[in-house]
Scaffold this active site. Structure first.
Site, PDB file in Angstrom:
ATOM      1  N   ASN A 176      -4.679   9.186   1.976  1.00 55.43           N
ATOM      2  CA  ASN A 176      -5.269   8.517   3.137  1.00 55.43           C
ATOM      3  C   ASN A 176      -5.716   9.501   4.212  1.00 55.43           C
ATOM      4  OD1 ASN A 176      -5.163   5.948   2.169  1.00 55.43           O
ATOM      5  ND2 ASN A 176      -3.484   5.257   3.463  1.00 55.43           N
ATOM      6  N   ASP A 212       0.811  -1.209   0.000  1.00 59.20           N
ATOM      7  CA  ASP A 212       0.000   0.000   0.000  1.00 59.20           C
ATOM      8  C   ASP A 212       0.852   1.270   0.000  1.00 59.20           C
ATOM      9  OD1 ASP A 212      -2.493  -1.246  -0.071  1.00 59.20           O
ATOM     10  OD2 ASP A 212      -2.536  -1.509   2.092  1.00 59.20           O
ATOM     11  N   ALA A 220      -7.206   2.654   7.308  1.00 60.78           N
ATOM     12  CA  ALA A 220      -5.777   2.663   7.632  1.00 60.78           C
ATOM     13  C   ALA A 220      -5.573   3.155   9.065  1.00 60.78           C
ATOM     14  CB  ALA A 220      -5.034   3.525   6.611  1.00 60.78           C
ATOM     15  N   ALA A 279      -5.897   8.387  21.402  1.00 63.97           N
ATOM     16  CA  ALA A 279      -5.701   8.385  22.850  1.00 63.97           C
ATOM     17  C   ALA A 279      -6.110   9.719  23.476  1.00 63.97           C
ATOM     18  CB  ALA A 279      -4.243   8.059  23.183  1.00 63.97           C
TER      19      ALA A 279
END
Length: 268
Positions: free
Chosen positions: A128, A58, A170, A193
């Site tokens: 992406n 990729d 992704a 997070a």
């Protein structure tokens, strides 16, 4: 010769007229496959090609798409890497038929404009996602605005990203962001997070949205920005929006296009 359309109706006779340009990553398996395919099918320069065949994973597919944007030539990937989400199964047989029957997906990248602490500007395109990540031991503090309106005054986190539908499986998916249907005109905004607000789980935004991340306390809490593989360090402000004037044309074997892959990914 005229550019040949890819809509599943191409016959083998027409496919034989395709001019193919092969490209391969540095991985040994990709280079070995590259040599065999060149010996079997020949090659030409990307500027003269009707289709580019990329051999790798990729990451190499993203590299190929970025480097050939100006050509408006479709790219057909064959997996010689690991995951290969953007790739087709590798095979040396019947390549001309597969190219002739391939289905095309068209995607637009994100445009990133990052301003660094020394006043420099870094511009890049991301197929992406654009991600901001803490670059020191302390969590980042970000202010998030959408279309000129502050939506989140302070996000304390390891980072945050804005992704396209094509990139939603992704980094976004690893950060527990949503998978987006390829035909949806939306972007996913996802935190990594998140510490405060602790319960914030991101947002879905219109594709045309203009998104700005401002880094709060950038000296004590430095942040870097990544647009696919291009990085900007010590950023203080990052602006992102979809770029409709740039298109990437990706070819997939019938029944294995991005829409099917995105749906399938949600049931594994």
């Amino acid at each position: 010769m005229d550019t040949i359309g890819y809509n599943g109706t191409q016959n083998l006779h027409e496919a034989k007229a395709l001019k193919i340009s092969f490209a391969a990553s540095d991985a040994m398996i990709a280079q070995e496959s590259y040599a065999r395919l060149l010996d079997r099918y020949g090659t030409c320069e990307p500027e003269d090609a009707d289709v580019i065949v990329a051999l790798g994973g990729d990451g190499f597919m993203l590299h190929t798409l970025h480097s050939t944007t100006h050509l408006n030539v479709p790219v057909y990937g064959m997996n010689r890497g690991t995951v290969g989400f953007l790739m087709n199964t590798f095979g040396e047989e019947n390549l001309l038929r597969r190219l002739g029957e391939a289905e095309e997906e068209v995607i637009n990248p994100l445009a990133m404009t990052a301003t660094t602490s020394d006043g420099n500007t870094v511009r890049a395109l991301a197929i992406n996602e654009v991600s901001l990540l803490r670059a020191g031991p302390q969590a980042a503090k970000l202010r998030i605005s959408v279309d000129g309106r502050v939506r989140l005054p302070e996000l304390v986190c390891d980072g945050a990203l804005l992704c396209t539908p094509a990139g939603s499986t992704a980094y976004n998916y690893s950060a527990h962001g949503p998978i987006l249907p390829i035909g949806s005109d939306v972007l996913a905004l996802t935190a990594m997070a998140a510490f405060r607000p602790r319960r914030w789980r991101g947002a879905l935004l219109p594709k045309k949205a203009n998104v700005v991340f401002e880094v709060l306390d950038p000296i004590k809490r430095p942040v870097r920005a990544d647009a696919d593989s291009r990085s900007a360090h010590d950023v203080v402000r990052v602006e992102m929006q979809s770029e409709p004037n740039v298109i990437h044309r990706i070819l997939f074997d019938p029944g294995h296009g991005l829409e099917e892959r995105l749906i399938r990914e949600q049931f594994v």
